[in-house]
Design a protein around this motif. Structure first.
Motif, PDB file in Angstrom:
ATOM      1  N   ILE A  44      -8.458   0.326   0.751  1.00 18.32           N
ATOM      2  CA  ILE A  44      -8.796   0.728   2.115  1.00 18.32           C
ATOM      3  C   ILE A  44      -9.344  -0.462   2.898  1.00 18.32           C
ATOM      4  N   ALA A  45     -10.217  -1.246   2.271  1.00 20.18           N
ATOM      5  CA  ALA A  45     -10.787  -2.413   2.951  1.00 20.18           C
ATOM      6  C   ALA A  45      -9.707  -3.421   3.315  1.00 20.18           C
ATOM      7  N   LEU A  46      -8.758  -3.651   2.392  1.00 18.32           N
ATOM      8  CA  LEU A  46      -7.664  -4.581   2.664  1.00 18.32           C
ATOM      9  C   LEU A  46      -6.871  -4.148   3.883  1.00 18.32           C
ATOM     10  N   GLN A  47      -6.509  -2.867   3.913  1.00 24.56           N
ATOM     11  CA  GLN A  47      -5.706  -2.376   5.027  1.00 24.56           C
ATOM     12  C   GLN A  47      -6.517  -2.320   6.314  1.00 24.56           C
ATOM     13  N   ALA A  48      -7.797  -1.987   6.221  1.00 27.99           N
ATOM     14  CA  ALA A  48      -8.630  -1.930   7.420  1.00 27.99           C
ATOM     15  C   ALA A  48      -8.713  -3.293   8.092  1.00 27.99           C
ATOM     16  N   VAL A  49      -8.907  -4.336   7.286  1.00 33.38           N
ATOM     17  CA  VAL A  49      -8.999  -5.682   7.853  1.00 33.38           C
ATOM     18  C   VAL A  49      -7.644  -6.145   8.377  1.00 33.38           C
ATOM     19  N   TYR A  50      -6.598  -5.957   7.564  1.00 31.50           N
ATOM     20  CA  TYR A  50      -5.300  -6.496   7.979  1.00 31.50           C
ATOM     21  C   TYR A  50      -4.716  -5.701   9.141  1.00 31.50           C
ATOM     22  N   GLN A  51      -4.729  -4.361   9.021  1.00 32.39           N
ATOM     23  CA  GLN A  51      -4.122  -3.542  10.062  1.00 32.39           C
ATOM     24  C   GLN A  51      -5.001  -3.475  11.308  1.00 32.39           C
ATOM     25  N   GLY A  52      -6.295  -3.181  11.115  1.00 35.62           N
ATOM     26  CA  GLY A  52      -7.160  -2.941  12.252  1.00 35.62           C
ATOM     27  C   GLY A  52      -7.615  -4.189  12.975  1.00 35.62           C
ATOM     28  N   TRP A 108       5.164  -0.700  21.862  1.00 35.94           N
ATOM     29  CA  TRP A 108       4.680  -1.536  20.763  1.00 35.94           C
ATOM     30  C   TRP A 108       3.449  -0.953  20.087  1.00 35.94           C
ATOM     31  N   GLY A 109       3.310   0.369  20.200  1.00 33.96           N
ATOM     32  CA  GLY A 109       2.204   1.054  19.556  1.00 33.96           C
ATOM     33  C   GLY A 109       2.687   1.913  18.407  1.00 33.96           C
ATOM     34  N   VAL A 110       2.265   3.175  18.399  1.00 33.59           N
ATOM     35  CA  VAL A 110       2.591   4.085  17.293  1.00 33.59           C
ATOM     36  C   VAL A 110       4.100   4.253  17.089  1.00 33.59           C
ATOM     37  N   PRO A 111       4.912   4.482  18.147  1.00 31.88           N
ATOM     38  CA  PRO A 111       6.357   4.637  17.909  1.00 31.88           C
ATOM     39  C   PRO A 111       6.978   3.439  17.196  1.00 31.88           C
ATOM     40  N   PHE A 112       6.561   2.236  17.581  1.00 35.81           N
ATOM     41  CA  PHE A 112       7.089   1.032  16.938  1.00 35.81           C
ATOM     42  C   PHE A 112       6.725   1.008  15.463  1.00 35.81           C
ATOM     43  N   VAL A 113       5.465   1.279  15.143  1.00 41.71           N
ATOM     44  CA  VAL A 113       5.008   1.248  13.751  1.00 41.71           C
ATOM     45  C   VAL A 113       5.747   2.293  12.926  1.00 41.71           C
ATOM     46  N   LEU A 114       5.929   3.487  13.469  1.00 46.85           N
ATOM     47  CA  LEU A 114       6.597   4.549  12.719  1.00 46.85           C
ATOM     48  C   LEU A 114       8.081   4.242  12.507  1.00 46.85           C
ATOM     49  N   LEU A 115       8.721   3.621  13.493  1.00 46.24           N
ATOM     50  CA  LEU A 115      10.124   3.241  13.309  1.00 46.24           C
ATOM     51  C   LEU A 115      10.262   2.181  12.220  1.00 46.24           C
ATOM     52  N   VAL A 116       9.374   1.198  12.227  1.00 45.99           N
ATOM     53  CA  VAL A 116       9.411   0.183  11.172  1.00 45.99           C
ATOM     54  C   VAL A 116       9.128   0.816   9.816  1.00 45.99           C
ATOM     55  N   SER A 132       0.801  -1.224   0.000  1.00 43.76           N
ATOM     56  CA  SER A 132       0.000   0.000   0.000  1.00 43.76           C
ATOM     57  C   SER A 132       0.833   1.273   0.000  1.00 43.76           C
ATOM     58  N   VAL A 133       1.938   1.286   0.761  1.00 39.60           N
ATOM     59  CA  VAL A 133       2.709   2.532   0.847  1.00 39.60           C
ATOM     60  C   VAL A 133       3.406   2.856  -0.470  1.00 39.60           C
ATOM     61  N   THR A 134       3.469   1.915  -1.378  1.00 43.07           N
ATOM     62  CA  THR A 134       4.006   2.201  -2.710  1.00 43.07           C
ATOM     63  C   THR A 134       2.900   2.614  -3.674  1.00 43.07           C
ATOM     64  N   ARG A 135       1.670   2.748  -3.159  1.00 48.84           N
ATOM     65  CA  ARG A 135       0.548   3.186  -3.993  1.00 48.84           C
ATOM     66  C   ARG A 135      -0.024   4.483  -3.437  1.00 48.84           C
ATOM     67  N   GLU A 136      -1.287   4.507  -3.048  1.00 50.96           N
ATOM     68  CA  GLU A 136      -1.918   5.762  -2.638  1.00 50.96           C
ATOM     69  C   GLU A 136      -1.807   6.058  -1.150  1.00 50.96           C
ATOM     70  N   LEU A 137      -1.951   5.043  -0.321  1.00 50.01           N
ATOM     71  CA  LEU A 137      -1.940   5.269   1.113  1.00 50.01           C
ATOM     72  C   LEU A 137      -0.523   5.507   1.619  1.00 50.01           C
ATOM     73  N   ARG A 138      -0.422   6.179   2.743  1.00 48.57           N
ATOM     74  CA  ARG A 138       0.857   6.446   3.391  1.00 48.57           C
ATOM     75  C   ARG A 138       0.856   5.791   4.768  1.00 48.57           C
ATOM     76  N   ILE A 139       2.010   5.805   5.397  1.00 47.75           N
ATOM     77  CA  ILE A 139       2.125   5.130   6.690  1.00 47.75           C
ATOM     78  C   ILE A 139       1.213   5.764   7.731  1.00 47.75           C
ATOM     79  N   ILE A 180      -2.018   4.003   7.349  1.00 42.53           N
ATOM     80  CA  ILE A 180      -1.892   2.634   7.854  1.00 42.53           C
ATOM     81  C   ILE A 180      -1.969   2.628   9.379  1.00 42.53           C
ATOM     82  N   THR A 181      -1.259   3.578  10.004  1.00 45.23           N
ATOM     83  CA  THR A 181      -1.251   3.654  11.467  1.00 45.23           C
ATOM     84  C   THR A 181      -2.630   3.996  12.012  1.00 45.23           C
ATOM     85  N   ALA A 182      -3.318   4.948  11.354  1.00 49.58           N
ATOM     86  CA  ALA A 182      -4.664   5.335  11.803  1.00 49.58           C
ATOM     87  C   ALA A 182      -5.634   4.167  11.691  1.00 49.58           C
ATOM     88  N   LEU A 183      -5.589   3.435  10.585  1.00 49.28           N
ATOM     89  CA  LEU A 183      -6.466   2.278  10.422  1.00 49.28           C
ATOM     90  C   LEU A 183      -6.141   1.190  11.440  1.00 49.28           C
TER      91      LEU A 183
END
Length: 319
Positions: A230-238, A93-101, A45-52, A55-58
């Motif tokens: 969006i649906a893909l990321q919502a299910v996988y991330q959220g 293991w929350g937002v800081p971890f995701v942003l570092l990755v 996704s980050v190589t397409r329209e969505l940004r990190i 992804i973090t918000a979802l």
């Protein structure tokens, strides 16, 4: 906060009871599968329209909504200290971890990111447990850690041969994320929180801290992405990452102990490489395949329990 429903830690002939250990390995295997897909799906996704930021918000917004009933149901049972512990867990293991990755992903590649962070995490966990908690690792685990580190080094060298040396800043960000993950793992085992409670608190604090910045800062690109993405990321991330993966990882740590559970996590590069073949069209080179084999051998050694049980090896049942 203790849980009265614990599995007895009785040992037979110096080895752990097989049923909890088998269950722990099953939970760890499910965690590895979800995390392996996370690197591929996030890169997709980050190589397409969505940004990190999206992804973090979802991830934490949907996760907080899904797990809110856990906190509402247990609000009278959770002491005030548990909310403070959850805040610390969210910082690890929350937002800081995701942003570092995410930073590591942007400066290296999906394959390198999937190799560095999950592979270094058991090394940090074992070292921290030995240095600060006095946990006996045993020669098999030390040998396993050495093999995992050697396999990681081979992976990085193979990647450098084909696409140039990796970014030092990217490696640093991924190493920092691995260290934070390891600290969380060690703290969780001693927190007294049930796996689902820890997952709910991480999502709650992450959503409270990040979503206002996301909304007020104009970081959203959801309007530019298609409904399917969006649906893909919502299910996988959220759902899978914020709910299922945190819970399954916590269960694995509860049943196997931090050292064994985190060692199994080092299998993520192997699964991620296999998933990347049909999804991203990335094929590992023979050198990368050999490196993955070394990592697998290291995992098999490091995941074994030494003779005496690990301190504070309380096996919590799901509440």
């Amino acid at each position: 906060m203790s849980d009265s429903r614990t599995v007895p830690a009785k040992l037979t002939g110096g080895t752990a009871l097989p049923r909890p250990r088998a269950a722990g390995i099953a939970w760890a295997a499910l965690t590895v599968s979800i995390f392996s897909g996370w690197f591929v799906i996030t890169r997709f996704s980050v190589t397409r329209e969505l940004r990190i930021w999206d992804i973090t918000a979802l991830r934490f917004g949907i996760g907080a909504l899904l797990l809110a009933p856990v906190l509402v149901r247990n609000r009278t049972r959770l002491p005030r200290a548990a909310w403070g512990t959850g805040f610390v867990f969210a910082m690890l293991w929350g937002v800081p971890f995701v942003l570092l990755v995410a930073l590591g992903l942007s400066l290296t590649s999906a394959a390198q990111a999937a190799s560095i962070a999950p592979t270094l995490m058991p090394l940090f966990a074992g070292l921290f447990a030995w240095a600060f908690l006095g946990e006996i690792q045993g020669w098999r685990r030390w040998g396993g850690y050495a093999a995992i580190l050697a396999g990681l080094s081979l992976l990085l060298l193979a990647g450098a041969a084909s696409s140039g040396p990796p970014s030092a800043a990217g490696i640093g960000a991924l190493a920092a994320a691995a260290a934070m993950w390891a600290v969380y793992t060690l703290l969780f085992r001693r927190s007294g929180l049930a796996p689902i409670e820890s997952a709910a608190l991480i999502c709650f604090w992450s959503a409270v801290l990040f979503l206002p910045v996301y909304g007020l800062g104009g970081l959203s690109r959801l309007g530019h992405a298609g409904a399917g993405e969006i649906a893909l990321q919502a299910v996988y991330q959220g759902v899978l990452m914020s709910g299922v993966a945190i819970f399954t990882f916590n269960r694995a740590v509860s049943l196997l102990g931090s050292s064994a559970a985190t060692a199994i996590i080092a299998l993520i590069p192997t699964i991620a490489s296999l998933l990347a073949i049909p999804i991203l069209g990335e094929h590992p080179s023979p050198a990368e395949g050999a490196a993955i084999a070394v990592i697998v051998a290291g995992v098999l050694l490091a995941a074994r329990r030494p003779g005496p049980p690990e301190p504070s090896d309380q096996r919590r049942e799901n509440r």
